[in-house]
Design a protein around this motif. Sequence first.
Motif, short mmCIF file in Angstrom:
data_model
loop_
_atom_site.label_atom_id
_atom_site.label_comp_id
_atom_site.label_asym_id
_atom_site.label_seq_id
_atom_site.Cartn_x
_atom_site.Cartn_y
_atom_site.Cartn_z
N LEU A 123 0.82 -1.21 0.00
CA LEU A 123 0.00 0.00 0.00
C LEU A 123 0.85 1.26 0.00
CD1 LEU A 123 -2.82 -0.93 2.54
CD2 LEU A 123 -3.16 -0.37 0.13
N ASN A 124 1.99 1.19 0.65
CA ASN A 124 2.82 2.39 0.82
C ASN A 124 4.01 2.46 -0.13
OD1 ASN A 124 1.63 3.91 3.22
ND2 ASN A 124 1.76 1.82 4.03
N LYS A 179 -6.13 9.71 7.54
CA LYS A 179 -5.06 9.13 8.37
C LYS A 179 -4.88 7.64 8.14
CE LYS A 179 -4.48 13.13 10.33
NZ LYS A 179 -3.32 13.96 9.95
N SER A 180 -5.82 7.02 7.43
CA SER A 180 -5.70 5.58 7.20
C SER A 180 -6.46 5.21 5.93
CB SER A 180 -6.28 4.78 8.38
OG SER A 180 -7.69 4.93 8.43
N LEU A 181 -6.13 4.06 5.38
CA LEU A 181 -6.84 3.56 4.21
C LEU A 181 -8.32 3.34 4.53
CD1 LEU A 181 -6.60 2.48 1.26
CD2 LEU A 181 -6.36 0.21 2.28
N ASN A 200 -11.56 5.48 -11.74
CA ASN A 200 -10.94 4.45 -12.58
C ASN A 200 -9.59 4.91 -13.11
OD1 ASN A 200 -10.86 2.99 -15.60
ND2 ASN A 200 -11.51 1.70 -13.89
N ARG A 201 -9.47 6.19 -13.37
CA ARG A 201 -8.17 6.73 -13.80
C ARG A 201 -7.08 6.38 -12.80
NH1 ARG A 201 -6.43 11.05 -17.06
NH2 ARG A 201 -4.47 12.01 -16.40
N HIS A 202 -7.40 6.55 -11.52
CA HIS A 202 -6.40 6.28 -10.48
C HIS A 202 -6.34 4.81 -10.09
CE1 HIS A 202 -5.17 10.42 -10.14
NE2 HIS A 202 -6.44 10.77 -10.18
N THR A 203 -7.39 4.06 -10.40
CA THR A 203 -7.31 2.61 -10.28
C THR A 203 -6.24 2.09 -11.24
OG1 THR A 203 -9.63 2.38 -9.63
CG2 THR A 203 -8.56 0.43 -10.56
N CYS A 225 -3.06 7.13 -3.71
CA CYS A 225 -4.09 7.20 -4.76
C CYS A 225 -5.48 7.15 -4.13
CB CYS A 225 -3.92 6.06 -5.76
SG CYS A 225 -2.48 6.19 -6.83
N MET A 226 -5.65 6.25 -3.15
CA MET A 226 -6.96 6.12 -2.52
C MET A 226 -7.33 7.37 -1.75
SD MET A 226 -9.57 4.15 -2.36
CE MET A 226 -10.98 5.16 -1.91
#
Length: 201
Positions: free
Chosen positions: A53-54, A130-132, A183-186, A67-68
């Motif tokens: 993730l990081n 601060k978190s996913l 979707n662009r960032h997916t 991204c998320m």
Amino acid sequence: MKTSMTVLLALVFTGTLTAQTLSKTERKEAVKYINWCTKELKKSLKGLSEAQLNFKPAADRWSPQNCMYHIAFSEGALRGALDQALKAPADPKAKAELKTTDEEIKAMVVNRTNKVKTPEPFEPEKTGFKSLAEAVAAFDSKRAMLVDLVKTSNADLRNHIVTLPVGKMDAYQFILFIAGHSNRHTQQINEVKTVEGYPGS
């Protein structure tokens, strides 16, 4: 003349001259596209470890979690722009001048060959998440509201106009734009996974 006025008044009071709402097909297609974009995003994040993730391909590039954060913040900000457009008067004349199709809007927003500098408030570290889990929850809430709008709104979404740096589009097209933005960032998340050095777990 008297007859014409009588007919006009009758039309008004029976609601015939109300704003044009979306067709069943338009609603169905938009909901289908929104849900597909949501599903692809969730799939791109499923099962990722903290290291994955990081992971950043470079110091100035975004990790999947970055991204998320951006997606979740943008979902709220773009919805705010949509709500503002719907508060303004419908503008059939401006709509008539728009030439871009729905499919062209969707293709444009996901085309990652067109690089766009992210405004500072939309930068991941500026979003306040601060978190996913926090970002995903915020995204889910806004996305559910977007689907509900498409399913239930009687607003004249085709004649309300949204103006962006990339150009103008009607409110229905802007809904497709919002969905396509995630979707662009997916795609970006999935690209990170192919970079040399991406953790195996």
